[in-house]
Design a protein around this motif. Structure first.
Motif, PDB file in Angstrom:
ATOM      1  N   ARG A   1      39.892  49.205  43.462  1.00 23.07           N
ATOM      2  CA  ARG A   1      40.660  50.252  42.770  1.00 23.07           C
ATOM      3  C   ARG A   1      39.794  51.497  42.566  1.00 23.07           C
ATOM      4  O   ARG A   1      40.258  52.626  42.726  1.00 23.07           O
ATOM      5  CB  ARG A   1      41.158  49.705  41.427  1.00 23.07           C
TER       6      ARG A   1
ATOM      7  N   ALA B   1      38.993  45.571  40.702  1.00 20.38           N
ATOM      8  CA  ALA B   1      38.545  46.815  40.076  1.00 20.38           C
ATOM      9  C   ALA B   1      37.609  47.589  41.017  1.00 20.38           C
ATOM     10  O   ALA B   1      37.627  48.822  41.067  1.00 20.38           O
ATOM     11  CB  ALA B   1      37.839  46.512  38.753  1.00 20.38           C
TER      12      ALA B   1
ATOM     13  N   GLU C   1      39.281  39.775  39.107  1.00 22.38           N
ATOM     14  CA  GLU C   1      39.575  41.072  38.504  1.00 22.38           C
ATOM     15  C   GLU C   1      38.450  42.060  38.823  1.00 22.38           C
ATOM     16  O   GLU C   1      38.688  43.250  39.025  1.00 22.38           O
ATOM     17  CB  GLU C   1      39.774  40.901  36.984  1.00 22.38           C
ATOM     18  N   ARG C   2      37.225  41.558  38.922  1.00 21.29           N
ATOM     19  CA  ARG C   2      36.092  42.426  39.232  1.00 21.29           C
ATOM     20  C   ARG C   2      36.222  43.011  40.646  1.00 21.29           C
ATOM     21  O   ARG C   2      35.961  44.187  40.888  1.00 21.29           O
ATOM     22  CB  ARG C   2      34.807  41.612  39.096  1.00 21.29           C
TER      23      ARG C   2
END
Ligand SMILES: N[C@@H](CCC(=O)N[C@@H](CS)C(=O)NCC(=O)O)C(=O)O
Length: 210
Positions: free
Chosen positions: A137, A134, A130-131
């Motif tokens: 993103r 992100a 997820e890091r």
């Protein structure tokens, strides 16, 4: 410089956003009759793509004398010279480097979107970072904010517009993140540019592939 009468082979899929950037340039520059597109599989160890471009990335352009050109911006610059045009990129001066920088910013959206999609292709859902997602993103969000603050002229087809349109095409197709709601000026730009530049619709991958 390759002969102005040469024909070329483009290694690309019809779904690659960077391949579409080159296919749009080919269309806009009137070179379609001189370029044959040969598909490539970036995941296939035996595909000749990896001999043509050791990075194993597409698009790459094969010249009659055996020269191989990549990446997409280098190919567009070369094709523009073949077409004796300066329509896509000013030939010199600060305007040229500003356009190259903005097209690199647009390409960065596509690069980050690809990495987000590859996360899903190369890892099981349980091991997604997820890091990392992100981090990618964040690049897209900041680049979109920069373009939202100063959208290009939608009535102008150049390398910046082509790179940006291909980035949006990829975001809309693979949907690594929702981008439209927070960027009304860019949504308007997309609609106006699609109306202005028919090469955008012509380079869309066929429905049966998408
Ligand atoms: N900077 C390159 C990026 C090309 C790129 O990332 N292409 C993707 C397909 S759209 C690719 O080949 N990915 C396979 C890989 O990274 O191994 C360009 O502008 O051509």
């Amino acid at each position: 410089m390759s002969s102005l009468h040469d024909t070329f082979t483009l290694r690309s899929t019809l779904t690659s956003p960077f391949g579409r950037k080159v296919r749009m340039a080919i269309d806009v520059l009137g070179l379609a009759s001189r370029v044959t597109i040969v598909s490539a599989d970036t995941l296939d160890d035996n595909d000749t793509l990896r001999q043509q471009n050791p990075l194993g990335k597409l698009p790459c352009l094969l010249l009659a004398d055996g020269t191989v050109l990549y990446d997409s911006t280098v190919i567009v610059e070369f094709l523009q010279e073949v077409a004796a045009s300066s329509r896509l990129l000013p030939p010199s001066g600060l305007a040229r480097y500003k356009a190259l920088t903005l097209s690199t910013l647009a390409d960065g959206i596509t690069d980050a979107a690809l990495l987000m999609v590859y996360e899903g292709r190369f890892r099981d859902a349980a091991t997604y970072s997820e890091r990392w997602l992100a981090h990618q993103r964040g690049k897209i969000i900041r680049a979109l904010a920069a373009f939202e603050a100063a959208p290009p002229d939608p009535a102008k087809t150049d390398l910046v517009a082509i790179s940006l349109a291909c980035a949006f095409g990829y975001l809309d197709w693979r949907k690594p993140m929702e981008w439209r709601a927070a960027h009304p000026r860019l949504v308007a730009w997309c609609e106006a540019f699609a109306h202005h530049e028919p090469a955008l619709a012509r380079t869309r991958a066929p429905e049966k592939i998408l």
